[in-house]
Structures are given as C-alpha cells and as structure tokens.
Design an enzyme around this catalytic site. Sequence first.
Site, PDB file in Angstrom:
ATOM      1  N   HIS A 153       0.848  -1.206   0.000  1.00 45.62           N
ATOM      2  CA  HIS A 153       0.000   0.000   0.000  1.00 45.62           C
ATOM      3  C   HIS A 153       0.881   1.253   0.000  1.00 45.62           C
ATOM      4  O   HIS A 153       1.140   1.860   1.029  1.00 45.62           O
ATOM      5  CB  HIS A 153      -0.904  -0.020   1.243  1.00 45.62           C
ATOM      6  CG  HIS A 153      -2.003   1.001   1.188  1.00 45.62           C
ATOM      7  ND1 HIS A 153      -3.215   0.795   1.798  1.00 45.62           N
ATOM      8  CD2 HIS A 153      -2.079   2.218   0.601  1.00 45.62           C
ATOM      9  CE1 HIS A 153      -3.988   1.852   1.598  1.00 45.62           C
ATOM     10  NE2 HIS A 153      -3.320   2.730   0.882  1.00 45.62           N
ATOM     11  N   ASN A 209      -4.224   5.812  -7.609  1.00 41.33           N
ATOM     12  CA  ASN A 209      -4.895   7.126  -7.615  1.00 41.33           C
ATOM     13  C   ASN A 209      -3.934   8.230  -8.040  1.00 41.33           C
ATOM     14  O   ASN A 209      -3.632   9.167  -7.306  1.00 41.33           O
ATOM     15  CB  ASN A 209      -5.518   7.437  -6.255  1.00 41.33           C
ATOM     16  CG  ASN A 209      -4.534   7.424  -5.111  1.00 41.33           C
ATOM     17  OD1 ASN A 209      -3.493   6.764  -5.185  1.00 41.33           O
ATOM     18  ND2 ASN A 209      -4.845   8.127  -4.038  1.00 41.33           N
ATOM     19  N   HIS A 232     -10.777   0.444   0.373  1.00 40.03           N
ATOM     20  CA  HIS A 232     -10.729   1.577   1.314  1.00 40.03           C
ATOM     21  C   HIS A 232     -12.131   1.681   1.894  1.00 40.03           C
ATOM     22  O   HIS A 232     -13.062   2.145   1.233  1.00 40.03           O
ATOM     23  CB  HIS A 232     -10.343   2.846   0.541  1.00 40.03           C
ATOM     24  CG  HIS A 232     -10.429   4.110   1.347  1.00 40.03           C
ATOM     25  ND1 HIS A 232      -9.330   4.871   1.651  1.00 40.03           N
ATOM     26  CD2 HIS A 232     -11.472   4.761   1.912  1.00 40.03           C
ATOM     27  CE1 HIS A 232      -9.698   5.927   2.358  1.00 40.03           C
ATOM     28  NE2 HIS A 232     -11.007   5.878   2.524  1.00 40.03           N
ATOM     29  N   ASP A 287       0.687   2.592   3.864  1.00 37.53           N
ATOM     30  CA  ASP A 287      -0.180   3.665   3.358  1.00 37.53           C
ATOM     31  C   ASP A 287       0.654   4.946   3.180  1.00 37.53           C
ATOM     32  O   ASP A 287       0.213   6.044   3.528  1.00 37.53           O
ATOM     33  CB  ASP A 287      -1.382   3.913   4.271  1.00 37.53           C
ATOM     34  CG  ASP A 287      -2.438   4.794   3.603  1.00 37.53           C
ATOM     35  OD1 ASP A 287      -2.273   5.128   2.407  1.00 37.53           O
ATOM     36  OD2 ASP A 287      -3.430   5.149   4.266  1.00 37.53           O
ATOM     37  N   PHE A 330      -4.890  14.662   3.934  1.00 38.12           N
ATOM     38  CA  PHE A 330      -4.712  13.487   4.775  1.00 38.12           C
ATOM     39  C   PHE A 330      -3.458  12.729   4.340  1.00 38.12           C
ATOM     40  O   PHE A 330      -3.184  12.630   3.157  1.00 38.12           O
ATOM     41  CB  PHE A 330      -5.912  12.537   4.617  1.00 38.12           C
ATOM     42  CG  PHE A 330      -7.190  13.036   5.242  1.00 38.12           C
ATOM     43  CD1 PHE A 330      -7.449  12.820   6.577  1.00 38.12           C
ATOM     44  CD2 PHE A 330      -8.138  13.702   4.488  1.00 38.12           C
ATOM     45  CE1 PHE A 330      -8.636  13.256   7.161  1.00 38.12           C
ATOM     46  CE2 PHE A 330      -9.326  14.148   5.051  1.00 38.12           C
ATOM     47  CZ  PHE A 330      -9.577  13.923   6.391  1.00 38.12           C
ATOM     48  N   GLY A 331      -2.734  12.153   5.281  1.00 36.70           N
ATOM     49  CA  GLY A 331      -1.684  11.222   4.897  1.00 36.70           C
ATOM     50  C   GLY A 331      -0.362  11.419   5.606  1.00 36.70           C
ATOM     51  O   GLY A 331      -0.041  12.513   6.075  1.00 36.70           O
TER      52      GLY A 331
END
Lengths: 313, 434
Positions: free
Chosen positions: B60, B94, B179, B305, B323-324
């Site tokens: 991921h 993505n 997700h 992630d 986000f992230g």
Amino acid sequence: MGFDQRKDLLGIRDLGRDEIEQILDTAIPMKDILKRNIKKVPVLRGKGVITVFYENSTRTRTSFELAGKYLSADTSNLAVSTSSVQKGETLRDTIKTIEVMGPDILVMRHGMSGAPHYVARNTSMRVINAGDGTNEHPTQALLDMFSIREHKGTLEGLTVTIVGDILHSRVARSNIYGLTKFGCEVRVVGPSTLMPPEIEKLGVKSFCRLEPALAGADVVNVLRLQKERQQAGLFPSLDEYSNLFMIRPEHLRLLADDGIILHPGPMNRGVEISSEIADGPRTLVNEQVTNGVAVRMAVLFLMMGGSRSEIAG
Amino acid sequence: MRLLVKGGRIVDPANGIDETMDLLVVDSAVAEIGRSLPEDGAELLDATGKIVCPGFIDIHTHLREPGFEYKEDIASGSRAAAAGGFTTICAMPNTSPVVDNAAVAIFVREKARQAGVVDVLPIGSVTKKQAGEELSEMGELAEAGCVAFSDDGSPVTRSDVMRHALEYARMFGLPILSHCEDLNLSRDGQMHEGYRSTVFGLRGIPAAAEEAMVARDVIMAQLTSGRVHVCHASTAGALDIIRKAKLQGLKVTCEATPHHLVLTDEAVESYDADTKVNPPLRSEEHVEALRRAVADGLVDCIATDHAPHNLESKDCEYAAASFGISGLETAVAVVMDKLVNTGLLSIGRMVELFTAGPARVIGLSASRGTLTPGVRANITILDPNTVRTVDPAKFYSKGKNSPFKGMELRGWPWAAIVAGTVVCRDGVVAQGLR
C-alpha cells in the site's frame, strides 16, 4: 505561572485557575476605566494590536479594538474579505506579512479549529484566539465568568446550564473548561444530535430535556442556534427546536431565585430565546458586551506584561 | 555475480527458519542457506548481529507519479522504500491519469525499471477514473502486471459496483483492496470521533464510518466468493467483523499501518497536520484492539499507506490540510521499536507481517516474501541495535510529513538487496543505480 507570563491566549482549557482569576481581577479596574468620562489610559502606548478576522464578527472585533484603544495601543483591523487572502495567500504568509509590520499582539478569529495554535507556532507576535472553529472562544468565556462573578459574588459552587448546539459551540467548550475549574456544576442541554460524543468526560452533566436541566440553575447560558444546522439534517425544524429548547418566561420559575440568563449574541429571538426573556431584567446580554471590553482590556494589558499598580487610581 | 551474506540471524517465516547462518546469492536469485558457506570469490556482506529477512513488501504505497510528481515520483518513492527496508512496493492507482488502463500500468512499471531501485508492482483501479461507476478493464490491467485492484483514496461506494468488481476480479485471481469508508458518515471529518474530537473541537469521523463499509464488503465477499482485502483497518469493530468473516472461511484479509498501531488521537492535540490521516488516528481502545489483532494473527500484514505530500499541503490549518503520512522510511523502525522491543511482537511475527503476509494477500507467496532457494534475491537486513532519531529532512521521500519526527527509535533497516544488488546499506541508498 501567572497569565502575564504567557505568550499566547489560545484557550481556557490550558489556563490555570490562578491565571483566570488574575484576568478577572484585572478586569475590575478596567471596567472602572470604561465608566470614566475620558476612557483612556496610557499603559499600552506605543504598542500595536491587530485584529484579523477570517469569520464575520462585529461585537468581538469591535470589542478588542476598543479595548486596545482605551489602553492607548495602536489598533488596526485586517479586513480579510478585501485582503490578499482572497488572492489565495496562505495563512502563514498573511501572518508573516503582518508580523514584519511590527504589531505586538495579533487577535485572530478563524473558522478552522486550531488555526491560532498553528499561527502561534509560526510567529513571534502574541496571539489571542478570538474564536477558532468549534474549538474555543476564550475571551467570551472570560467575560461570561466575569459577568457571573459580578452578579453572584463568586463562581464557586454555582450551577450553570448551557443550552443549545453544544456540538458546534466554541463558547460552550470554553465555558465548560473555565467553570469546571471553579467547581461549578455545569449542565449541558440540547438536541442529542447537537451533543458532542463523550461530553460528560469533560465533567458536565448532559440532558436532552430542558426542564430538568434548568431546575435550580443559578445561571443559564443560551447559545445561538445556527439555522443551517437544520439543512445538515441535525434537527427537523426551527419550530420543533424552539418548542423543545427555547427559553421562555415560564422557565424562570425553575431557576434559582436569583437565576440569571446569559447569551453571547447575536440572538435569534423566537428560536433559542423568547423576546420576553431577551429583554427581561434577569438577562445580562448588554452587560456581557460591556464586560467583554473590560475583560479584553485586561487580557491585552496582562499580555504586554502590565501590573495592577499601573492602572490603579 | 555472487554475494555472500555472512553470519546473520536468518528469519524466514515462510520456511520456518530462525537461526544464524549464511546466505548465498548467485546472480539475482537466492542460491543457498547454510552454515559456513564458502566465499568462493563472492562479495561479502557481514551481517553479524543483524537480522536477515526476505525482502519486505509494502502492498500500500502512494507513489504519486504520474500526475503529482511534486509530492513524490517513482524514483524518490522507490529510494524511500529502499531506505525503509522495502524491496517490493505496490503502487496505488490514484494518480493522474488513474491506473485504469494498461498504458498507465506499463508506464509505472517502465518508469520503475528506469528510475527505481526496488521492485514496483502496479495496482489497477477498480473503476474507470476511480469514479465508482464503471469497472476498469481488469483483464488488460492484470495482463499489464497489476497485482490487485483498488480505488484507494476513496471507497467503492456503490454496492452493486463492488459486487461486480469482486465477481469479475475472481477471473484473474486478484484481490480488491478496499478503502472502507462510508462517506456520508465521515463527511468533513478531521479526526477520530470521540472524547478528543469533542475537546479539540474538530469534526469527528466515527468508527462506524469504517465499520459499516467493512461489513458491506464482507457481505459482498460472501455473495461473490471474491477476495476482499481491507486496507488500513483501524477500529475494534472492523476487526471483529473481519474475525467473524475469517471464521466463516470467507476470502477476507486485512492490513494495519504502523501509525494506527502506535499513535492515538491524542497526537492531534498539537493541531499539527502531520497527524492528519485517513482513517484517522483512533483512541486507545481501538489501538489496543489493533495491536492485539496484529499479535494474534488476525491481521495479515503491515502496510505503510505511504502518502507523501508537499509542504504546502500540510503546513497550514488542520482542516485545510491533506490526509496522509509519509511512511515508507519509518514503518519498520516504528514497528521494531514500539511493538517488537516492547515484547508485543516476536521478530518472527514482525517479519511475517512484512514478508509472507503481504505476499499471500497479493497472491505472490511462491515468488516473494521468502528466501526459498531459487526465488528472486530480495533481502532486507535489520540492525536491531541501531538507534536513530526520525528526521524528515533526511528522508529520501519528497514527503516530509511524518508524525514520528523527533522520535528516537531503536532497530532500523540496515540493508536492502533487490535481485542480488545491494541498493541500500547502513540506511544509505546506493548512488548511480539505474
């Protein structure tokens, strides 16, 4: 640590009881200044205060401006709606630009929780949070506490009921943090969809019906309802809201004999507060506004390192 | 070409190996594991005191290329992977354009071949443009080397689309990496909904937003016999649902991220947007449940992630931030320090979570995540005694967004070997590679 040792005022949550008392005590002589013919003392002469409001506000911004002027600070207001923010300037750059113009204190309102915390980390100016998102509105809580103490003689052991949209209210949070530090029994009441999760962990009692929440209360603090919450599906209609949660004359008998009503304004008459109550003798809305100036004078003064002797007489 | 990794503790859960031995690589494959293997002119790598494992796999990773190279590109992301101890990473689709057709998948592979230093396996999108409406050409994507399908970043909102995706992907034996987020429940949320969202005045994302979708996907897995992999599981309720699904024999797997295993929503108190991640950092009871699930075998793998962002996306108001977390370079050290050194996980279980576990999820356990002689010589070597402080300024990744910054950790990746080539040694990625 005294409040005068702090760089910033970001919230009530991290203030000690002593610091709150220092502000409230300092606000007493400040309020005396407001009663004078010439409402001006020279204690902040040569100091700069700038207000930057990313959200609309009339009373809070004006209150801070007047507070600064009465203390002889040079105050200025950045109108965000006509500023470079509209051209896409970041908050950081806006603040840096202001900083190099030399003001000592930045008073900021912002629609996003934590924005003043972010700014405070990135500037040497002293930062006062004038309301951030749904987080805190510390000077509102301080003026509420000042108003309550003025009427009741003490904050200790009072029962205070906060009514309305607790979920989205920075006023509610700051009041809860402040009042519980003084041993108040704080009750919150409102629609269950407008009640934050695990609110009772903040040391308050939560109600979803008005009458038991008001029973024996010394103070009722009525919050403004934002009508757009209905569109968000959080309650069915303004009519139903007012049926269930509007403070009306018949509620006064439920309160303690000398129970008082606060409202941070602006009021939605006929929604969260009836006109009879809004204009009634036990409602302190106008006093709150006056006290707001005094409390903000105290905050500005202490943040610049002032001491009581400078404003005596 | 011969490389002899000498004197390390070899931990290969897929083959039940955990003892101090030598490992010989010939050309690009593992040749032999044994005691006192002869040098015979091989290049020597002294692994005394180190832990020699199959190459770590991250299923991921967001590499951002094509389209968002200012956040990360395949070259920088793959170097971050090598520095973090990963030898294989699976790139989420993505990007812009989305990896929803063979041409983009082949671009990712080719770019990785030219500019990357680790193996990059593309993941294809479930739906065209990740719009959630029409299925991508999964057959073409599988043929182009995609190892899974995912609309990660977003859920597959429509249940009928998810159903058909699972049914269709079955033909290629590939999983859907899901997700799980009910967008109606999470809308405008900034952090985990609970006591601390109340205190910090930030809009909450309820655990139910994840759990409702995990439940839906489990039901879809049951309906279709398809393979659902739950990305970044983060709530106690989601884990309960996954546990029941596994007991029923459904083809459901899940991953946990290091940040969800180690940090709670208390970290949000600073309003530092480096703590802003989706799903959000959860409260203690959820973190505790996730740690138990990792230890007891429910969780199939740890995945980073890895979501690098440019400074402007994070250095701002909390609600305005993306986000992230930039996770590749800290994942292994965080797990070593906070889960292994604290006794929650054995070294063997940890290595399994980074090797055989993820290889099983993407159906590559015969060729990856093991040191079985004959497989591609992807090897990760850990130094359990290295102590270092996380300094994002030194990241190979373009994303400096790490909530672990300033944290002192013991136990870091020491070397990464990809197809027999040492691509990282002592935390430093080799220059001049590809």
